[in-house]
Write a protein that holds these residues in place. Structure first.
Motif, PDB file in Angstrom:
ATOM      1  N   GLY A 197      73.962  33.773  38.390  1.00 33.37           N
ATOM      2  CA  GLY A 197      73.695  34.157  36.997  1.00 33.37           C
ATOM      3  C   GLY A 197      72.251  33.898  36.633  1.00 33.37           C
ATOM      4  O   GLY A 197      71.597  34.732  36.014  1.00 33.37           O
ATOM      5  N   GLY A 198      71.747  32.738  37.042  1.00 26.06           N
ATOM      6  CA  GLY A 198      70.356  32.390  36.760  1.00 26.06           C
ATOM      7  C   GLY A 198      69.406  33.383  37.410  1.00 26.06           C
ATOM      8  O   GLY A 198      68.433  33.826  36.802  1.00 26.06           O
ATOM      9  N   ALA A 199      69.730  33.754  38.661  1.00 26.55           N
ATOM     10  CA  ALA A 199      68.877  34.704  39.377  1.00 26.55           C
ATOM     11  C   ALA A 199      68.855  36.040  38.637  1.00 26.55           C
ATOM     12  O   ALA A 199      67.796  36.658  38.485  1.00 26.55           O
ATOM     13  N   LEU A 200      70.008  36.486  38.150  1.00 29.13           N
ATOM     14  CA  LEU A 200      70.068  37.756  37.415  1.00 29.13           C
ATOM     15  C   LEU A 200      69.298  37.664  36.105  1.00 29.13           C
ATOM     16  O   LEU A 200      68.585  38.591  35.722  1.00 29.13           O
ATOM     17  N   ARG A 201      69.444  36.525  35.406  1.00 29.34           N
ATOM     18  CA  ARG A 201      68.714  36.355  34.144  1.00 29.34           C
ATOM     19  C   ARG A 201      67.210  36.446  34.389  1.00 29.34           C
ATOM     20  O   ARG A 201      66.489  37.126  33.664  1.00 29.34           O
ATOM     21  N   VAL A 202      66.761  35.760  35.461  1.00 29.46           N
ATOM     22  CA  VAL A 202      65.330  35.752  35.741  1.00 29.46           C
ATOM     23  C   VAL A 202      64.854  37.142  36.165  1.00 29.46           C
ATOM     24  O   VAL A 202      63.744  37.559  35.839  1.00 29.46           O
ATOM     25  N   LEU A 203      65.736  37.886  36.851  1.00 29.94           N
ATOM     26  CA  LEU A 203      65.401  39.252  37.246  1.00 29.94           C
ATOM     27  C   LEU A 203      65.190  40.115  36.001  1.00 29.94           C
ATOM     28  O   LEU A 203      64.200  40.864  35.904  1.00 29.94           O
ATOM     29  N   LYS A 260      64.787  24.895  24.858  1.00 30.03           N
ATOM     30  CA  LYS A 260      66.150  24.346  24.877  1.00 30.03           C
ATOM     31  C   LYS A 260      66.475  23.491  23.643  1.00 30.03           C
ATOM     32  O   LYS A 260      67.536  23.666  23.044  1.00 30.03           O
ATOM     33  N   PRO A 261      65.570  22.568  23.229  1.00 35.42           N
ATOM     34  CA  PRO A 261      65.917  21.762  22.049  1.00 35.42           C
ATOM     35  C   PRO A 261      66.052  22.586  20.767  1.00 35.42           C
ATOM     36  O   PRO A 261      66.647  22.105  19.803  1.00 35.42           O
ATOM     37  N   LEU A 262      65.520  23.814  20.744  1.00 35.22           N
ATOM     38  CA  LEU A 262      65.542  24.597  19.511  1.00 35.22           C
ATOM     39  C   LEU A 262      66.748  25.522  19.414  1.00 35.22           C
ATOM     40  O   LEU A 262      67.020  26.090  18.370  1.00 35.22           O
ATOM     41  N   THR A 263      67.453  25.726  20.499  1.00 38.57           N
ATOM     42  CA  THR A 263      68.582  26.646  20.458  1.00 38.57           C
ATOM     43  C   THR A 263      69.658  26.221  21.450  1.00 38.57           C
ATOM     44  O   THR A 263      69.376  25.580  22.449  1.00 38.57           O
ATOM     45  N   ASN A 264      70.887  26.635  21.159  1.00 38.86           N
ATOM     46  CA  ASN A 264      71.969  26.324  22.087  1.00 38.86           C
ATOM     47  C   ASN A 264      72.142  27.405  23.134  1.00 38.86           C
ATOM     48  O   ASN A 264      72.942  27.262  24.048  1.00 38.86           O
ATOM     49  N   SER A 265      71.405  28.525  22.992  1.00 40.66           N
ATOM     50  CA  SER A 265      71.630  29.645  23.906  1.00 40.66           C
ATOM     51  C   SER A 265      70.947  29.467  25.247  1.00 40.66           C
ATOM     52  O   SER A 265      71.233  30.200  26.177  1.00 40.66           O
ATOM     53  N   VAL A 266      69.982  28.543  25.355  1.00 43.86           N
ATOM     54  CA  VAL A 266      69.357  28.294  26.646  1.00 43.86           C
ATOM     55  C   VAL A 266      70.119  27.149  27.302  1.00 43.86           C
ATOM     56  O   VAL A 266      70.062  26.018  26.839  1.00 43.86           O
ATOM     57  N   SER A 267      70.837  27.472  28.367  1.00 45.54           N
ATOM     58  CA  SER A 267      71.610  26.433  29.035  1.00 45.54           C
ATOM     59  C   SER A 267      70.697  25.630  29.956  1.00 45.54           C
ATOM     60  O   SER A 267      69.560  26.011  30.207  1.00 45.54           O
ATOM     61  N   THR A 268      71.216  24.527  30.455  1.00 45.65           N
ATOM     62  CA  THR A 268      70.412  23.708  31.362  1.00 45.65           C
ATOM     63  C   THR A 268      70.238  24.398  32.711  1.00 45.65           C
ATOM     64  O   THR A 268      69.482  23.941  33.551  1.00 45.65           O
ATOM     65  N   THR A 269      70.973  25.501  32.936  1.00 45.62           N
ATOM     66  CA  THR A 269      70.859  26.209  34.217  1.00 45.62           C
ATOM     67  C   THR A 269      70.402  27.640  33.982  1.00 45.62           C
ATOM     68  O   THR A 269      70.759  28.543  34.719  1.00 45.62           O
ATOM     69  N   TRP A 270      69.582  27.852  32.951  1.00 43.35           N
ATOM     70  CA  TRP A 270      69.184  29.229  32.582  1.00 43.35           C
ATOM     71  C   TRP A 270      68.470  29.940  33.728  1.00 43.35           C
ATOM     72  O   TRP A 270      68.758  31.079  34.027  1.00 43.35           O
ATOM     73  N   SER A 271      67.505  29.266  34.381  1.00 43.87           N
ATOM     74  CA  SER A 271      66.815  29.894  35.512  1.00 43.87           C
ATOM     75  C   SER A 271      67.190  29.140  36.786  1.00 43.87           C
ATOM     76  O   SER A 271      67.630  27.997  36.726  1.00 43.87           O
TER      77      SER A 271
END
Lengths: 324, 297
Positions: free
Chosen positions: A95-101, A263-274
């Protein structure tokens, strides 16, 4: 380089009057190795050794016997390819790889497109205020990625954002810039903002290296500035474009600072985003350095394969150009 | 050095054209560039304005309307945890200044050796050093952390300084500058005069490479000053934090207490200053083009 090892650049062969003494020659022969000691040492300690260690760790795992309490209950054992199969079937990593793509598909074309546009504009005739605009566009390079993400993060925050203020006054709906699809744009914008100036300088430098005579002929033929830009300038700076493209892709794949700062400003960035955030999370958040090492090795391999494939393709193209 | 002179030799020099034609302004390019400049200056302008606002003004007044709280914000920031903010600034200056200096020395040695001498394994060594650019920083930093932990060096100044001394891009730049600025016959003349290799390097070649080395220094200074990941991984004691990491932890705490927002914003405002000032000062006698390895026009 295939040059014979004994051929020295300091021209021992041709000096008509005095030769350096034999000991001086010996010194000259060994000198480069002495000059390269610090770099080699640092490379071994801080590049080669850590990479080797990461690869080693990626083939190991911790076996817990019993309840995992007491000395000797946790031991490191050989894991074979277990960590790798685990990493490849990890949906979060994928998922992270796709997000970064997706993120890269926005960042790289927009950033390089703007960099090329600005470079061409700087290089065009009778343009004014260039010392100011050039420096202003370059300025974000001097601002740390964390601070850039922080500044934009506040500008995205509904309570503070001028965009929200304006939209509100106009009675228009205000999208949440830190969620869903707009989040990609918000993150991409930070990277574009930070990277355009540097790439612009690289392309602009290449543009100015084009000799003026090249344009004279085109102008005599009645070419418009637009035609000159498209038919002459862009093809001639192609090597710089290739280089900036290459480094932009590598930087994009490695995105870490900006999403971490948002990350501290929103809940939409997970700790595994990238993918790299996922590696960090596994290594330090979950304490599974072996899984993290396997993922890290895979990412490094992917980067290397991509880089060499790309460089080979670029080289082949260059050779074709040269042969024409 | 010719590379330091402001470039005027572009195709648009226009010396042959009449004064009337020269005075016309190309509107589209100028406006496009001004728009670009506006976009790049927008967040900076915002932080300058926002740092003047008090906590309540931040959320109540229009974004680009200055507030009245700058002095309070500054003193609050300086008072925060006994002035830890200024300590972060000092740490950043130390990491970036010392790190860039050492990095420039290592790059100068390597670049000079790779450009001036021919020896077995030269290209291989160069390529191996360059491959370091391709390594994602996280992938290096995690095993670096684990190895430094074995040497009991994590959470120390050295843990942040040492891994950043070797800069592949710095070596690459230094090699280009050395190849362009140090002619082979000058080195040979030094040898004829009986000077040792070190003496030739330090007395003859180094001054010739100086403009290029200033660039390597700047590049590495910016890279270390802006680095977040390595200190993020290496350090836990916030007395040793650089400014990037300090601001990040401040923001992290501030996420739940908007009262800290003004501190974060004022902190970001002050953090933008040093590097911007550095570039503004230095661009008078240093050309941005050097950053991309351009040695002559």
């Amino acid at each position: 380089m295939k040059s014979p090892a004994r051929r020295t650049s300091y021209g021992v062969k041709g000096a008509p009057y005095a030769h350096p003494s034999p000991t001086a020659l010996e010194r000259a022969r060994s000198a480069p190795y002495f000059f390269l000691i610090p770099a080699s040492l640092l490379f071994l300690l801080f590049f080669a050794l850590p990479i080797g260690y990461a690869v080693w760790l990626s083939f190991r795992k911790v076996r817990v016997s019993g309840l995992g309490l007491g000395a000797g209950a946790r031991e490191e054992v050989w894991a074979g390819l277990e960590n790798y199969t685990g990493a490849l079937s990890d949906s979060e990593l994928l998922g992270g790889a796709l997000r970064v793509l997706g993120y890269g598909c926005i960042v790289v074309p927009v950033m390089l497109g703007l960099a090329l546009l600005f470079a061409l504009m700087l290089d065009s005739e009778k343009v004014r205020l260039t010392p100011f605009t050039r420096l202003a566009i370059f300025l974000p390079y001097a601002i740390p990625g964390v601070v850039a993400a922080l500044l934009w993060g506040f500008l995205y925050l509904p309570d503070v954002s001028p965009f929200h203020f304006v939209l509100d006054r106009l009675g228009l709906p205000q999208p949440d810039l830190l969620d869903g699809g707009p989040l990609y744009l918000a993150l991409s914008n930070i990277a574009v903002w930070g990277g355009t100036g540097f790439n612009m300088i690289v392309i602009y430098t290449a543009l100015r290296a084009i000799p003026a005579e090249v344009y004279e002929a085109a102008r005599l033929d009645g070419a418009t500035p637009l035609q000159i830009a498209l038919r002459i300038k862009i093809p001639m700076v192609a090597p710089s474009l290739v280089l900036t493209f290459f480094f932009s892709i590598i930087a994009t794949l490695q995105v870490f600072n900006e999403p971490t700062t948002l990350k501290p400003l929103t809940n939409s960035v997970s700790t595994t985003w990238s993918p790299l955030m996922k590696v960090y999370q596994d290594a330090f958040g979950n304490g599974d350095i072996h899984a993290a090492a396997a993922q890290a090795t895979l990412i490094a391999l992917a980067t290397l394969v991509l880089s060499f494939g790309f460089l080979r393709a670029a080289n082949r193209r260059n050779k074709q150009e040269a042969a024409r | 050095m010719s590379s330091l002179a402001p470039h005027k030799a572009g195709p648009a020099a226009g010396a042959a054209r009449g004064p009337a034609r020269r005075r016309r302004i190309a509107l589209v390019p100028t406006l496009t560039l001004l728009l670009g400049a506006l976009y790049c200056l927008l967040p900076v302008a915002w932080v300058v304005v926002a740092s003047t606002k008090s906590g309540s003004e931040l959320f109540s007044t229009f974004t680009f309307w200055p507030g009245t709280g700058l002095a309070d914000n500054l003193s609050d920031l300086s008072a925060y945890r006994d002035g830890v903010y200024w300590r972060w600034m000092g740490n950043s200056a130390l990491y970036a200044g010392l790190g860039a200096l050492l990095s420039t020395c290592v790059s100068a040695f390597s670049g000079y050796a790779l450009a001036v001498y021919r020896f077995r394994g030269r290209e291989t060594l160069f390529n191996v050093l360059l491959a370091g650019v391709l390594m994602p920083p996280v992938i290096l930093a995690i095993p670096q952390y684990l190895l430094l932990a074995k040497a009991d060096l994590t959470d120390s100044y050295l843990a942040v300084l040492l891994p950043q001394i070797l800069s592949p891009y710095g070596v690459y730049l230094a090699r280009i500058y050395a190849a362009a600025a140090v002619p082979a016959d000058v080195v040979e003349a030094g040898r004829m005069d009986g000077a040792g290799e070190w003496r030739i390097f330090s007395r003859v070649a180094l001054p010739m490479m100086a403009p290029g080395l200033v660039t390597v220094f700047l590049f590495q200074f910016v890279a270390i000053w802006n680095n977040f990941l390595l200190p993020y991984i290496m350090l836990s004691d916030d007395e040793k934090f650089p400014i990037t990491l300090g601001l990040y932890t401040l923001l992290e705490q501030g996420a739940n207490t908007p009262a800290l927002y003004t501190l974060v914003i004022t902190g970001a405002f002050l953090a933008v200053f040093p590097l911007v000032a550095l570039f503004l000062v230095i661009q008078r006698f240093w050309s941005l083009d050097l950053l991309s390895g351009a040695v002559k026009s």
